[in-house]
Design an enzyme around this catalytic site. Structure first.
Site, PDB file in Angstrom:
ATOM      1  N   LYS A   1       0.827  -1.204   0.000  1.00 31.14           N
ATOM      2  CA  LYS A   1       0.000   0.000   0.000  1.00 31.14           C
ATOM      3  C   LYS A   1       0.860   1.252   0.000  1.00 31.14           C
ATOM      4  CE  LYS A   1      -1.445   2.134   3.578  1.00 31.14           C
ATOM      5  NZ  LYS A   1      -2.066   3.052   4.546  1.00 31.14           N
TER       6      LYS A   1
ATOM      7  N   ARG B   1      -4.453  10.665   4.521  1.00 33.30           N
ATOM      8  CA  ARG B   1      -3.347  11.613   4.551  1.00 33.30           C
ATOM      9  C   ARG B   1      -2.536  11.606   3.254  1.00 33.30           C
ATOM     10  NH1 ARG B   1      -0.497  14.617   7.935  1.00 33.30           N
ATOM     11  NH2 ARG B   1       1.716  14.881   7.551  1.00 33.30           N
TER      12      ARG B   1
ATOM     13  N   ARG C   1       1.656  14.869  12.888  1.00 35.01           N
ATOM     14  CA  ARG C   1       2.227  14.689  11.560  1.00 35.01           C
ATOM     15  C   ARG C   1       2.042  15.935  10.697  1.00 35.01           C
ATOM     16  NH1 ARG C   1       0.526   8.966   9.167  1.00 35.01           N
ATOM     17  NH2 ARG C   1      -1.591   9.667   9.585  1.00 35.01           N
TER      18      ARG C   1
ATOM     19  N   VAL D   1       2.505  19.102   8.021  1.00 35.35           N
ATOM     20  CA  VAL D   1       2.949  19.101   6.628  1.00 35.35           C
ATOM     21  C   VAL D   1       4.055  20.133   6.403  1.00 35.35           C
ATOM     22  CG1 VAL D   1       0.731  18.273   5.782  1.00 35.35           C
ATOM     23  CG2 VAL D   1       1.126  20.737   5.990  1.00 35.35           C
ATOM     24  N   ASP D   2       4.616  20.654   7.473  1.00 33.12           N
ATOM     25  CA  ASP D   2       5.661  21.676   7.339  1.00 33.12           C
ATOM     26  C   ASP D   2       6.801  21.214   6.430  1.00 33.12           C
ATOM     27  OD1 ASP D   2       4.014  22.324   9.458  1.00 33.12           O
ATOM     28  OD2 ASP D   2       5.590  23.274  10.625  1.00 33.12           O
ATOM     29  N   LEU D   3       7.237  19.965   6.603  1.00 27.43           N
ATOM     30  CA  LEU D   3       8.360  19.469   5.814  1.00 27.43           C
ATOM     31  C   LEU D   3       8.030  19.451   4.328  1.00 27.43           C
ATOM     32  CD1 LEU D   3       9.590  16.527   8.080  1.00 27.43           C
ATOM     33  CD2 LEU D   3      10.530  18.830   7.923  1.00 27.43           C
TER      34      LEU D   3
ATOM     35  N   LYS E   1      14.287  16.730   9.286  1.00 28.35           N
ATOM     36  CA  LYS E   1      13.851  15.462   9.868  1.00 28.35           C
ATOM     37  C   LYS E   1      13.468  14.532   8.730  1.00 28.35           C
ATOM     38  CE  LYS E   1      10.254  13.581  12.940  1.00 28.35           C
ATOM     39  NZ  LYS E   1       9.058  13.916  13.766  1.00 28.35           N
TER      40      LYS E   1
ATOM     41  N   SER F   1      11.424  12.263   6.502  1.00 28.72           N
ATOM     42  CA  SER F   1       9.999  12.117   6.240  1.00 28.72           C
ATOM     43  C   SER F   1       9.801  11.380   4.924  1.00 28.72           C
ATOM     44  CB  SER F   1       9.306  13.483   6.178  1.00 28.72           C
ATOM     45  OG  SER F   1       8.001  13.360   5.650  1.00 28.72           O
TER      46      SER F   1
ATOM     47  N   ASP G   1       5.503   1.073  11.702  1.00 23.62           N
ATOM     48  CA  ASP G   1       4.279   0.401  11.263  1.00 23.62           C
ATOM     49  C   ASP G   1       4.186  -1.049  11.733  1.00 23.62           C
ATOM     50  OD1 ASP G   1       3.219   2.604  10.066  1.00 23.62           O
ATOM     51  OD2 ASP G   1       3.640   2.002   8.010  1.00 23.62           O
TER      52      ASP G   1
ATOM     53  N   ILE H   1       8.821   7.769  16.285  1.00 24.50           N
ATOM     54  CA  ILE H   1       8.336   8.384  15.051  1.00 24.50           C
ATOM     55  C   ILE H   1       7.064   9.190  15.277  1.00 24.50           C
ATOM     56  CG2 ILE H   1       7.721   7.971  12.642  1.00 24.50           C
ATOM     57  CD1 ILE H   1      10.575   7.145  13.371  1.00 24.50           C
TER      58      ILE H   1
END
Length: 430
Positions: A22, A102, A131, A133-135, A172, A174, A317, A339
Site C-alpha cells: 500500500k 493523509r 504529523r 505538513v511543514d516538511l 527530519k 519524512s 508500522d 516516530i
C-alpha cells in the site's frame, strides 16, 4: 459497521500470499499526474485507501482502467491498473476527499510541477500524531513555490517558468515529504539535491518508476537523492513491490500462535531489521524460492527490546504488532516509539485481553503473561487494529475487533488469508 470475530488457540499452517505494498502503490498512483501518457501499475492491492485515492485522482482528470476481473494467480489476487491523465481537470484537492486519507495530500507535488499551481486541503488519516505538513511545504518552497495556507487549504504557486532545482536538506526524515519533493523535482528546471532523504524501499520503488517514465533520479535508498529535471515524462509499466509491513505482520502472527507458514511473493531484504528482531524473539525465518518460511521454535516467545526508527531501523508500522507478540513473551520487553507521539493507543485495548503494559512517555514496558483471554476490543488505527487480531489469535475464547474499516485500509483479504492457514476468523456485519 463490520466486526471481526476470532476464536483463538489455533496454530497457523499453510501459505499466505503477500500483496503489493500500500505504501508504495499510493505514491506510484499519484505519479500518474506527472504525465499525459498512461502509467500502468501491476500488483496493486485491493484496499480502501487505494479505492479512495482513485476517486481523488479521478477528480483531477485521471482516467482509470482496472483489468476486467480479479484472477487468482500463484501470488494471490493481483490487479493491473492503467492511469491516464491527458489533462489536469482540476488543481484543487477538496477537503471531503483529502480529509479521509493523509497520503492524498501528496498530489500537491505533481500538480504544482505540471500545472504550476495547486490548492490542496490539509490532510486527515489515522489519529497517530499531529504529523504536520511543514516538511512538505518547506521542500516545495525550496523549489521556488510560493505557499499560503488559507481556510484549511494549502495554496501553492510555482514561479512563472516552473519550479527551480535546488539543494535542500530535510531537518527530519519524512517518507511522505521525500516522495512529494522527488516527484515535484522531476519536472523542475535544473538539478535538485535532497539531503537527509527517507531511505525506505517505497522511496526506491517510486524512483525506479519515475526513471522508467523518463526522469533522472539517482541515489534513492541513500540519504542523498539527486534529481535532474526534465521537460516532460512519458508513460511506463511498473510492478508494485511486496508489502513489507504485511510480511512482518503475518510473520509475527506465526510467532505468536506457533505453526509453519510460507509467506509467498515477498522479499526479506525489505525488512531485515524486523526479521532479525523476530528471530531474537524465537521465530525461525528462512528464505525459500517463493518467499519466506516462518516457524516458531520450541523455546516459546523471548522478550526483546526495540526502538522504532526510519528505515533501515525497526518500522513504526510494525510496533503495535510486535507489542502484541511481546504480551506473551517469557519476560519483560521495552518498546520505544520515536516516530509518532500518539502511537500507543492500542495499549488499553491489549490490556482488555489481559496484557500487562505500562507507559512512560514514548516507552512501553511489556510484561509477558502466560495467557490472554478474549474480549471485545476497539481498533483505533490501521496498525493498532491488526495488533488486536494477532493478540486475538492467541487468546483463549472469543475476541471481537470493532471498527475493522481501519483494517480494510491496509490489509487485503486478511480473514481469508488467516482462515486458509487454520485460524478461526470471521467478518460479521451488523
Amino acid at each position: 459497521m463490520d466486526r471481526i470475530k476470532i476464536s483463538g488457540g489455533n496454530e497457523l499452517r499453510g501459505i499466505i500470499p503477500i500483496s503489493g505494498a500500500k505504501n508504495a502503490a499510493l505514491p506510484l498512483m499519484i505519479a500518474s499526474l506527472l504525465t499525459s501518457d498512461t502509467l500502468t501499475l501491476e500488483n496493486v492491492p485491493h484496499l480502501a485507501d487505494v479505492e479512495g485515492l482513485m476517486r481523488i485522482l479521478g477528480n483531477h482528470g485521471v482516467d482509470i482502467a482496472v483489468n476486467g476481473r480479479r484472477e487468482r494467480q500463484e501470488d494471490g489476487y493481483s490487479r493491473t491498473i492503467h492511469f491516464t491523465c491527458r489533462t489536469i481537470a482540476d488543481t484543487t484537492a477538496p477537503y471531503e476527499l483529502v480529509s479521509k486519507m493523509r497520503a492524498s495530500f501528496w498530489v500537491i507535488g505533481p500538480l504544482l510541477a505540471r500545472e504550476g499551481r495547486a490548492r490542496v486541503s490539509l490532510p486527515g488519516g489515522c489519529a497517530i500524531g499531529t504529523r504536520p505538513v511543514d516538511l512538505f511545504l518547506e521542500g516545495l518552497a525550496a523549489l521556488g513555490a510560493e505557499i499560503e495556507i488559507d481556510g484549511g487549504y494549502v495554496n501553492a504557486t510555482a514561479p512563472k517558468g516552473g519550479l527551480i532545482g535546488n539543494h535542500y536538506r530535510f531537518p527530519k526524515v519524512s517518507v511522505g515529504a521525500t516522495h512529494v519533493m522527488m516527484m515535484a523535482a522531476t519536472l523542475a528546471n535544473g538539478t535538485t539535491v535532497i539531503e537527509n532523504a527517507a531511505r525506505e524501499p517505497e522511496v526506491v520503488d517510486l524512483a525506479n518508476c519515475l526513471n522508467a517514465m523518463g526522469a533522472k533520479v539517482s541515489g534513492a535508498g541513500s540519504k542523498t537523492i539527486t534529481i535532474e529535471g526534465v521537460t516532460s515524462l512519458s508513460g511506463a509499466r511498473h510492478r508494485v513491490l511486496p508489502d513489507r509491513i504485511e510480511t512482518g505482520t503475518y510473520a509475527m502472527a506465526v510467532a505468536m500462535t506457533g505453526g509453519d507458514v510460507t509467506l509467498e511473493g515477498t522479499d526479506g531484504a525489505l525488512l531485515e531489521n524486523a526479521l532479525d528482531t523476530l528471530r531474537q524473539a524465537g521465530a525461525e525465518i528462512t528464505e525459500t524460492p517463493s518467499g519466506l518460511r516462518v516457524v516458531r521454535n520450541g523455546n516459546g516467545i523471548q522478550p526483546v527490546d526495540v526502538v522504532t526508527e526510519p528505515f533501515p531501523g525497526f518500522p513504526t508500522d510494525l510496533q503495535a504488532q510486535f507489542m502484541a507478540l511481546m504480551t506473551r513473551s517469557s519476560g519483560v520487553s521495552h518498546i520505544t516509539e520515536t516516530i509518532f507521539e500518539n502511537r500507543f493507543m492500542h495499549v488499553q485495548e491489549l490490556a482488555r485481553l489481559g496484557a500487562r503494559i505500562s507507559l512512560s512517555g514514548q516507552m512501553a514496558r511489556v510484561e509477558g503473561v502466560s495467557r490472554l483471554k478474549g474480549a471485545p476490543v476497539m481498533a483505533t488505527d490501521l496498525r493498532a487494529s491488526v495488533s488486536l487480531v494477532i493478540a486475538g489469535l492467541a487468546a483463549e475464547g472469543e475476541t471481537i475487533v470493532n471498527r475493522v474499516y481501519h483494517l480494510d485500509r491496509g490489509f487485503e483479504r486478511l480473514e481469508e488469508k488467516l482462515t486458509r492457514c487454520g485460524a478461526v476468523v470471521q467478518r460479521v456485519s451488523e
